[in-house]
Design an enzyme around this catalytic site. Structure first.
Site, PDB file in Angstrom:
ATOM      1  CG  ASP A 190      28.759  -3.026-100.871  1.00 54.45           C
ATOM      2  OD1 ASP A 190      29.894  -2.540-100.703  1.00 54.45           O
ATOM      3  OD2 ASP A 190      28.171  -3.020-101.945  1.00 54.45           O
ATOM      4  CB  SER A 191      32.318  -0.271 -98.041  1.00 56.01           C
ATOM      5  OG  SER A 191      32.495  -0.055 -99.433  1.00 56.01           O
ATOM      6  N   GLY A 192      29.310   0.547 -99.327  1.00 58.81           N
ATOM      7  CA  GLY A 192      28.657   1.675 -99.980  1.00 58.81           C
ATOM      8  C   GLY A 192      29.382   2.130-101.216  1.00 58.81           C
ATOM      9  N   GLY A 193      30.540   1.523-101.517  1.00 64.37           N
ATOM     10  CA  GLY A 193      31.304   1.914-102.702  1.00 64.37           C
ATOM     11  C   GLY A 193      30.529   1.725-103.992  1.00 64.37           C
ATOM     12  CG  ASP A 246      35.462  -0.533-103.406  1.00 64.26           C
ATOM     13  OD1 ASP A 246      34.423  -0.194-102.780  1.00 64.26           O
ATOM     14  OD2 ASP A 246      35.445  -1.409-104.288  1.00 64.26           O
ATOM     15  N   GLY A 260      34.253  -4.525-109.000  1.00 62.58           N
ATOM     16  CA  GLY A 260      34.375  -3.876-110.298  1.00 62.58           C
ATOM     17  C   GLY A 260      34.148  -4.775-111.487  1.00 62.58           C
ATOM     18  CG  ASP A 317      26.878  -9.853-103.359  1.00 67.19           C
ATOM     19  OD1 ASP A 317      26.070  -8.926-103.541  1.00 67.19           O
ATOM     20  OD2 ASP A 317      28.083  -9.754-103.672  1.00 67.19           O
ATOM     21  CD  GLN A 371      36.938  -1.963-107.650  1.00 70.94           C
ATOM     22  OE1 GLN A 371      36.784  -2.073-108.866  1.00 70.94           O
ATOM     23  NE2 GLN A 371      35.919  -2.111-106.804  1.00 70.94           N
ATOM     24  CG  HIS A 399      11.990 -21.494-107.452  1.00 69.68           C
ATOM     25  ND1 HIS A 399      12.175 -22.853-107.461  1.00 69.68           N
ATOM     26  CD2 HIS A 399      12.624 -21.007-108.565  1.00 69.68           C
ATOM     27  CE1 HIS A 399      12.878 -23.185-108.535  1.00 69.68           C
ATOM     28  NE2 HIS A 399      13.154 -22.078-109.222  1.00 69.68           N
TER      29      HIS A 399
END
Length: 376
Positions: free
Chosen positions: A92-95, A146, A221, A271, A194, A340
């Site tokens: 993930d980019s950190g957005g 983003d 988003g 995810d 977005q 589990h």
């Protein structure tokens, strides 16, 4: 990266596919366990591979950048070498972290200034340096930088934010295309759609993202507090615009029912922290419904957690024993519950894939959604 569609459901938009990366194939639909700091909480890599049957995991740019830091990761030879996971990784980019740090960040056209949650130090993320950071981390799939808007969100703010995200995407693509990976394998960049919950903005964003012609696309988003039906509506609208021949990744989603409904709309990749986070609090997802293992009714239940899954955790440990561990706050309880839940999520994805290839997904999905929403 390549994507091949290997089957489709005639009664929905669900499809079975294969994503090919230099670290191996990913059979879709797929759920990606979240390893924020380079580790899926409470789970060994060998369990991820052998029992859970994970095909790809996530790392997070913001967290890895702050700790252990890029120098450590680069000196190891990238995140794969650092954490011992040899299959594909997505970062993930950190957005989203920028979105969640609303009290300690400032967003401008150039990028985002934020304070570390660890020591309060100031840092700047720009579309360019986020590409460089993810190149250094070494993920197979990296995300464009983003802004993730909150829900509810004012229309004008959502529109301005979306247009800035598109300008940032152009800068991301320029930087990504002008640089090379550091560790001898290929990386690919996914843009992010977005637009909050506004149909016209989502349509414009999906068309803009599609025009960049990257090898895969993501939808961000959503699952930020909006009603599920609104999430499905936005997802369907976007999937109808994004190219059919590219994988579609719905970020941060979700419950087992969310996954099944969104597969039917054309999503390939998911995810979410839910399976591991809920596991640590005693909530188990099973093929027959949801179990709160803390409830006294499980105290003397010596049957397997979920016999349908067949892994060592689900056949070797009983519900009663797991309840005892969770109530005693034993670390092993969090580990067993996490394995589990992740095993169940991957079992659900594999089952959906098989039903798509048989042409029976839609009817199977309807019955399974009812099951996974039940409280046992």
């Amino acid at each position: 990266m390549k994507f091949e569609i290997q089957g489709a459901d005639s009664n929905s938009k669900a499809r079975a596919g294969k994503v090919t990366t230099d670290h191996g194939d990913i059979l879709t639909p797929i759920f990606m366990p979240v390893g924020t700091a380079g580790s899926v909480k409470a789970v060994h890599q060998r369990e991820l591979e052998n029992d859970i049957k994970a095909q790809i995991i996530l790392g997070n740019t913001y967290h890895l950048y702050l700790r252990p830091g890029l120098d450590i990761i680069e000196s190891a030879g990238g995140l794969h070498a650092f954490n011992g996971w040899r299959k594909p990784i997505l970062t993930d980019s950190g957005g989203y972290q920028v979105y969640s740090l609303a009290d300690s960040r400032k967003i401008k056209e150039e990028g985002v200034t934020f304070q570390s949650h660890i020591d309060g130090s100031k840092h700047v993320f720009t579309p360019e340096n986020v590409m460089d950071i993810q190149r250094t981390i070494g993920a197979d799939i990296i995300m464009a930088f983003d802004e993730c808007t909150p829900y509810p969100c004012d229309y004008q703010y959502a529109k301005d934010s979306m247009h800035m995200t598109h300008r940032w995407l152009e800068r991301c693509c320029h930087r990504f295309d002008a640089t090379e990976g550091k560790y001898g394998y290929n990386q690919t960049l996914f843009p992010i759609v977005q637009g909050s919950v506004y149909k016209d903005l989502r349509k414009e964003a999906a068309e803009t993202v599609a025009s960049f012609g990257r090898e895969g696309n993501a939808i961000g988003g959503l699952s930020v507090g909006e009603p599920a039906e609104m999430m499905y509506e936005m997802t369907e609208l976007v999937c109808d615009i994004l190219p059919v021949d590219k994988p579609r990744y719905l970020m941060g989603v979700g419950t087992p029912a969310n996954l099944l409904e969104c597969i039917a709309l054309g999503i390939d990749m998911f995810d979410c922290v839910m399976p591991t986070r809920n596991a640590r609090n005693g909530m188990l997802f099973t093929s027959e419904g949801i179990i709160n293992i803390k409830n006294k009714k499980w105290e003397g239940d010596h049957g397997p957690i979920d016999p349908e899954l067949g892994g060592y955790v689900d056949t070797f440990y009983s519900r009663a024993y797991l309840r005892h561990l969770i109530m005693s706050k034993e670390i092993l309880g969090a580990q067993i519950a996490s394995i589990h839940n992740l095993t169940f999520y991957l079992w659900l994805m594999n089952s959906a894939r098989e039903e798509i290839q048989k042409g029976t997904f839609f009817d199977w999905k309807s019955g399974m959604v009812e099951k996974v929403n039940r409280r046992l």
